[in-house]
Design a protein around this motif. Structure first.
Motif, PDB file in Angstrom:
ATOM      1  N   GLN A  34      -4.024  11.030  -1.840  1.00  0.00           N
ATOM      2  CA  GLN A  34      -3.470   9.991  -0.977  1.00  0.00           C
ATOM      3  C   GLN A  34      -4.415   9.630   0.171  1.00  0.00           C
ATOM      4  N   VAL A  35      -5.095  10.611   0.728  1.00  0.00           N
ATOM      5  CA  VAL A  35      -6.079  10.307   1.772  1.00  0.00           C
ATOM      6  C   VAL A  35      -7.230   9.486   1.193  1.00  0.00           C
ATOM      7  N   SER A  63       3.368  11.369   2.593  1.00  0.00           N
ATOM      8  CA  SER A  63       2.609  10.347   1.874  1.00  0.00           C
ATOM      9  C   SER A  63       2.279   9.178   2.788  1.00  0.00           C
ATOM     10  N   LEU A  64       3.268   8.755   3.560  1.00  0.00           N
ATOM     11  CA  LEU A  64       3.063   7.637   4.481  1.00  0.00           C
ATOM     12  C   LEU A  64       1.970   7.944   5.493  1.00  0.00           C
ATOM     13  N   VAL A  65       2.058   9.111   6.121  1.00  0.00           N
ATOM     14  CA  VAL A  65       1.091   9.467   7.163  1.00  0.00           C
ATOM     15  C   VAL A  65      -0.301   9.680   6.581  1.00  0.00           C
ATOM     16  N   ILE A  87       0.838  -1.203   0.000  1.00  0.00           N
ATOM     17  CA  ILE A  87       0.000   0.000   0.000  1.00  0.00           C
ATOM     18  C   ILE A  87       0.872   1.253   0.000  1.00  0.00           C
ATOM     19  N   CYS A  88       1.937   1.242   0.811  1.00  0.00           N
ATOM     20  CA  CYS A  88       2.845   2.395   0.855  1.00  0.00           C
ATOM     21  C   CYS A  88       3.539   2.591  -0.486  1.00  0.00           C
ATOM     22  N   GLY A  89       3.924   1.489  -1.141  1.00  0.00           N
ATOM     23  CA  GLY A  89       4.557   1.591  -2.449  1.00  0.00           C
ATOM     24  C   GLY A  89       3.649   2.247  -3.469  1.00  0.00           C
ATOM     25  N   LEU A 101       0.981  19.867   5.414  1.00  0.00           N
ATOM     26  CA  LEU A 101       0.011  19.935   4.329  1.00  0.00           C
ATOM     27  C   LEU A 101      -0.022  21.304   3.662  1.00  0.00           C
ATOM     28  N   ALA A 102       0.550  22.327   4.327  1.00  0.00           N
ATOM     29  CA  ALA A 102       0.539  23.674   3.757  1.00  0.00           C
ATOM     30  C   ALA A 102       1.717  23.929   2.832  1.00  0.00           C
TER      31      ALA A 102
END
Length: 415
Positions: free
Chosen positions: A37-38, A296-298, A11-13, A138-139
């Motif tokens: 991504q979310v 991206s991971l978070v 999923i992370c990839g 995110l900003a």
């Protein structure tokens, strides 16, 4: 987690591949990378898989440490990219947002949390404290560009510097909420002496010491990197970024001050040394790529957490949505306009700065940190996670769709 470790890596990839291809596939759309991504994580969590370690009530420490790393990297990246010199005229909008807009947001959300959701006093203040700071992670899309590239206009600079500083300045109010919750959990009243101790130690000492540590670390490291002995040697930007981050954060925490403030100030102090040097561009590039990978991971994990919650049937009342939109579309913009009133800024700039108060990963860190102290009731903790998650999700989509349009409305000039 071990049983589904390989699935999680897959999923992370996919999430990292989305980040790599995003500028090519979605460059002509208003979709932002965090939105994509979310959404991907949410679909994975709702329809495909369930990962037990994403439960925030049982794995708060994991969430705290992961989000802490992401915020630290984003803070050092924000400090390094600012070209604007330290002057009262240029930093005045930032100072006003910190001293006026942020307290307004804390107070308003605390009142809403207390009356709309029935939170205890400590939990209500915590809700305001964790949602008050804008997010430096995110900003990044609405912040200033790389060092020495020009075009650092007032809205982008103000939003960058605000996000860099208010993540640390929210900490005193988080501690206030923790101290109130601790007193009530022990059957004590929160006294004037406790309030005075909070103000002198958690506000005055920790903020002041964090600034001093940041200046010292930034200036000393700049002396080493830009000394005549190292000019002929290529120093790895990766080592320098990580050293700058960890030295400032570790030393600040060692003297019981705010590490977030120290990291941003250290990065800015380093940036103001040899400010025209091309090495700052290399530092920025490394920090930006590291931040993007961690973000991206978070974001995918956050999306999966939301998907799992929806799949499990977590109840979302109409109050959650109303409060979320009220905070993002009324409280923050009104607080921003109040803070910026009287300044000689175009109306469109005031509107853009006030409207683009993005909430995100910093909120997740503060919330998990506070709840890990174990002074808040489980019922309050669940409500806090639900409200904050919906506010962050709403912010990602509202600001993701509107940010580029709002910034295009502002005059294209350097301040």
């Amino acid at each position: 987690m071990i049983e589904k470790y390989n699935l999680f890596l897959l999923i992370c990839g996919i999430a990292f591949l989305l980040g790599a291809l995003f500028p090519v596939i979605f460059k002509r759309t208003s979709i932002s990378l965090p939105m994509l991504q979310v959404s991907f994580g949410l679909m994975m969590g709702y329809w495909w898989t369930s990962l037990s370690f994403l439960d925030p009530l049982d794995n708060g420490l994991l969430i705290e440490k992961l989000t802490e790393i992401v915020v630290l990297v984003s803070l050092v990246g924000a400090g390094i990219k600012i070209d604007t010199e330290l002057s009262w005229r240029l930093w005045r909008p930032t100072v006003r947002l910190l001293l006026i807009t942020m307290p307004i947001g804390i107070f308003a959300m605390a009142v809403l949390g207390y009356y709309a959701f029935g939170l205890s006093l400590g939990a209500a203040i915590l809700l305001g404290a964790v949602l008050a700071p804008t997010d430096p992670v995110l900003a990044s899309s609405i912040q200033v560009g790389p060092p020495n590239t020009g075009g650092e206009d007032t809205p982008r600079f103000t939003l960058t510097s605000e996000a860099g500083l208010n993540d640390g300045l929210a900490f005193p109010f988080v501690y206030l909420a923790i101290k109130i919750a601790e007193a009530f959990s022990e059957g004590k009243a929160f006294t004037y002496e406790m309030l005075w101790s909070w103000f002198t130690h958690d506000v005055l000492w920790k903020i002041g010491a964090g600034v001093v540590v940041g200046v010292l670390v930034g200036k000393i490291l700049a002396k080493i990197v830009f000394s005549r002995h190292t000019r002929e040697t290529t120093i790895s930007q990766g080592y320098v970024v990580i050293a700058l981050t960890l030295l400032a954060y570790g030393l600040a925490e060692y003297v019981h001050s705010y590490g977030f403030i120290a990291v941003f100030v250290a990065a800015f102090a380093f940036r103001r040394s040899e400010c025209e040097h091309t090495y700052h561009q290399k530092l920025h590039d490394f920090a930006e790529q590291s931040e993007g990978l961690l973000m991206s991971l978070v974001l995918v994990i956050f999306g999966m957490f939301l998907g799992q919650g929806l799949q499990a049937g977590v109840e979302l009342t109409w109050r959650v949505y109303i409060v979320s939109f009220t905070f993002l579309l009324l409280i923050r913009p009104i607080g921003g306009f109040i803070a910026l009133s009287g300044l000689n800024l175009p109306h469109t700039e005031k509107y853009a700065i006030s409207a683009l108060g993005i909430r995100g990963i910093g909120t997740l860190y503060y919330l998990s940190y506070a709840l890990n102290q174990s002074f808040f009731a489980d019922e309050d903790a669940l409500k806090l996670w639900i409200v904050c998650s919906i506010v962050i999700l709403t912010s990602i989509f509202i600001h993701g769709l509107s940010a580029s349009r709002l910034l295009k409305m502002t005059p294209k000039k350097q301040h």
